[in-house]
Design an enzyme around this catalytic site. Structure first.
Site, PDB file in Angstrom:
ATOM      1  N   CYS A 156     -15.345   4.077 -27.036  1.00 33.68           N
ATOM      2  CA  CYS A 156     -16.680   4.631 -27.193  1.00 33.68           C
ATOM      3  C   CYS A 156     -17.312   4.879 -25.840  1.00 33.68           C
ATOM      4  CB  CYS A 156     -17.532   3.690 -28.029  1.00 33.68           C
ATOM      5  SG  CYS A 156     -16.975   3.724 -29.713  1.00 33.68           S
ATOM      6  N   GLU A 157     -16.760   5.824 -25.120  1.00 32.96           N
ATOM      7  CA  GLU A 157     -17.267   6.112 -23.790  1.00 32.96           C
ATOM      8  C   GLU A 157     -16.743   7.481 -23.370  1.00 32.96           C
ATOM      9  OE1 GLU A 157     -17.397   2.638 -21.423  1.00 32.96           O
ATOM     10  OE2 GLU A 157     -17.390   3.784 -19.550  1.00 32.96           O
ATOM     11  N   GLY A 195       0.779  -1.236   0.000  1.00 36.89           N
ATOM     12  CA  GLY A 195       0.000   0.000   0.000  1.00 36.89           C
ATOM     13  C   GLY A 195       0.808   1.283   0.000  1.00 36.89           C
ATOM     14  N   ARG A 209      -7.475   3.263 -14.569  1.00 35.92           N
ATOM     15  CA  ARG A 209      -7.435   3.836 -13.219  1.00 35.92           C
ATOM     16  C   ARG A 209      -8.089   5.222 -13.142  1.00 35.92           C
ATOM     17  NH1 ARG A 209      -3.785   4.960 -10.456  1.00 35.92           N
ATOM     18  NH2 ARG A 209      -4.469   4.082  -8.496  1.00 35.92           N
ATOM     19  N   TYR A 240     -10.982   5.018 -10.558  1.00 38.21           N
ATOM     20  CA  TYR A 240     -10.678   5.583  -9.228  1.00 38.21           C
ATOM     21  C   TYR A 240     -10.576   7.099  -9.225  1.00 38.21           C
ATOM     22  CZ  TYR A 240      -8.792   0.799  -8.884  1.00 38.21           C
ATOM     23  OH  TYR A 240      -8.608  -0.558  -8.938  1.00 38.21           O
ATOM     24  N   PRO A 243       4.958  -4.658  -0.997  1.00 37.07           N
ATOM     25  CA  PRO A 243       4.809  -3.503  -1.887  1.00 37.07           C
ATOM     26  C   PRO A 243       4.659  -3.930  -3.346  1.00 37.07           C
ATOM     27  CG  PRO A 243       7.108  -3.789  -1.288  1.00 37.07           C
ATOM     28  CD  PRO A 243       6.339  -4.872  -0.568  1.00 37.07           C
ATOM     29  N   GLY A 244       3.708  -3.351  -4.048  1.00 39.93           N
ATOM     30  CA  GLY A 244       3.560  -3.602  -5.484  1.00 39.93           C
ATOM     31  C   GLY A 244       3.785  -2.307  -6.224  1.00 39.93           C
ATOM     32  N   TYR A 302      -0.815  -1.593 -11.990  1.00 43.33           N
ATOM     33  CA  TYR A 302      -2.265  -1.684 -12.174  1.00 43.33           C
ATOM     34  C   TYR A 302      -2.741  -1.028 -13.477  1.00 43.33           C
ATOM     35  CZ  TYR A 302      -1.794  -2.976  -7.294  1.00 43.33           C
ATOM     36  OH  TYR A 302      -1.404  -3.577  -6.130  1.00 43.33           O
TER      37      TYR A 302
END
Ligand code: LLP
Length: 466
Positions: A394-395, A277, A363, A367, A320-321, A424
């Protein structure tokens, strides 16, 4: 659209200002060094250079969109965690970004690996990670997954439900192999960025609650299970955290339970995991702590608490990532269209469309994450203008960078690079609109190596059986 200002429409009265944290740069060509990998810089002609490779040359060979991974940066961050946490174990969180090359680097650098699916486990093994250096997560591992993990001798399985404890015990009996488990607990701490909330309960799917007594009961059931060894407790409080006080509250609660298990169940658990995190800088709003400072803070908390409880400190591990993979990589796109859009009040926002989008970076949409961008293929003398970098899906929510000052002369064919996309982004990439997921190109010392190739139409059609 107003064009009444000599520097361009965006400078006209009533022009968009953007969020308060985003200042207009004095030189729009310059990189904000803290957002980029360690070898990234611009040369005199404004070309972005990473790992000794001009991004424009990479694009000439590999096209866009592409993730460009600075191998030295990735490895330096992994090593910094390992060295700072000497005497503890660092499990790189593979969910942030994993491929065979990365698994191999992790093994060679002497870190451990956290996986949470059979697919991640397969890649880990393919990269040469020893099973005993693998931690296996997940709130709903299947019997098949558990059988494979136990048979391989995976170092730790992090159990997440009473049903899973029974399943692990049955697999240990069936295979005759011991299962080493940690119990995932919820410490009633939820941390995000600069804030954390400490509560009695957490309304989410992971872990056993400490406050309800479930965590103690889980430990009791593990201890009572034949062939299952209880290594310790595991807590992960959230992601993109800068304030270590959330870890402090969690560590206190976890260690109190650790001591209770020792006294009530007579089991001295050798380990404790405080999860991952650790935050990174996506924009100038973020100010991450170096690994050494995090390590010093966490060790101090653990030792102080253990002294107070009169117990021996368990061996610490962390996961940790993002803090290893995130800053190492940028995404390079080609600009396709540039469109000023007039808003209520007369100001205009410059929409710059690139050849990727929410399929390679979900992301921003998912988020509300903030990113930055720079022009990567030339110098510009045009004044900065507030722009929004959008994808080709298309958004309307297909936004890559919500707000950034870019040169007002950005035009089709320019390359744009978005830093801090190593975690991510590829791992959560999709084939939305049948997009082909971009390659990951590792650069180092003037050489480039494709470590994940671009998908092809044949890859897409391979699963479409007609
Ligand atoms: N350990 C456990 C048990 C985890 O669940 C996670 C992340 C990590 C470690 C690594 O966390 P990191 O150091 O990378 O923050 N997709 C979201 C993040 C989800 C994280 C899930 N678990 C994002 O893009 O921000």
């Amino acid at each position: 659209m107003s064009t009444t200002h000599e520097a361009g429409w965006a400078h006209a009265p009533g022009a968009l200002r953007g969020p308060s944290w985003l200042g207009a740069p004095t030189d729009v060509n310059e990189l904000v060094a803290t957002l980029w990998s360690s070898t990234a810089h611009k040369d005199e002609s404004g070309d972005l250079v990473i790992g000794g490779m001009a991004v424009a040359d990479l694009v000439a060979e590999h096209n866009t969109p592409a993730y460009v991974l600075d191998e030295d940066d990735f490895k330096a961050r992994a090593l910094a965690f390992k060295e700072a946490f000497e005497g503890a174990d660092v499990y790189y969180a593979g969910k942030s970004f994993l491929c065979t090359a990365v698994a191999r680097w992790i093994a060679e650098l002497g870190l451990c690996l956290d996986v949470c699916s059979d697919g991640e486990l397969t890649v880990a093994l393919r990269g040469g990670v020893e099973p005993e250096r693998i931690g296996y997560h997940g709130n709903n591992k299947t019997l098949t997954e558990l059988r494979r993990a136990v048979s391989l001798g995976v170092g730790r399985i992090v159990v997440d439900s009473f049903a899973e404890i029974e399943r692990v015990a049955s697999v240990a009996a069936e295979t005759g192999m011991p299962a080493r488990v940690m119990v995932r607990v919820t410490a009633g701490v939820e941390a995000h960025t600069h804030e954390f909330i400490a509560t009695a309960h957490e309304d989410q799917k992971f872990g056993f609650s400490i406050s309800s007594g479930d965590a103690l009961e889980a430990a009791r059931r593990v201890v009572a299970s034949e062939g299952v060894d209880l290594l310790g407790l595991h807590s992960h409080i959230g992601s993109q955290i800068f304030d270590t006080s959330g870890f402090e509250v969690a560590a206190k609660r976890v260690l109190a339970l650790h001591a209770q298990i020792a006294s009530e169940l007579g089991v001295a658990m050798p380990e404790m995991d405080l999860g991952g995190g650790f935050g990174i800088a996506y924009t100038t709003q973020d100010d991450p702590k170096p690994a050494a400072e995090l390590a010093a803070g966490m060790r101090e908390i653990v030792h102080q608490e253990c002294r107070g409880l009169g117990i021996e400190a368990p061996r610490l591990s962390i996961e940790p990532g993002r803090a290893i993979a995130g800053p190492s990589t940028c995404t390079v796109y080609t600009v396709g269209t540039v469109k000023p859009v007039t808003l209520d009040g007369g100001a205009a926002r410059l929409y710059i469309s690139v050849d990727g989008g929410m399929s390679d970076n979900i992301r921003t949409a998912l988020y509300d994450a903030d990113y930055s961008a720079t022009i990567a293929s030339r110098r510009s003398d045009a004044p900065p203008t507030l722009a929004r970098v959008v994808g080709k899906h298309c958004e309307a929510g297909d936004i890559v960078v919500r707000d950034e000052f870019l040169p007002s002369d950005v035009r089709p064919g320019d390359l744009l690079a978005v830093p801090a996309t190593g975690a991510y982004c590829r791992s959560m990439a999709s084939n939305y609109n049948h997009a082909l997921r971009p390659p990951v190109i590792a650069v180092k010392d003037g050489r480039a190596r494709v470590i994940v190739r671009r998908e092809t139409v044949d890859d897409l059609l391979a699963t479409d059986v007609g």
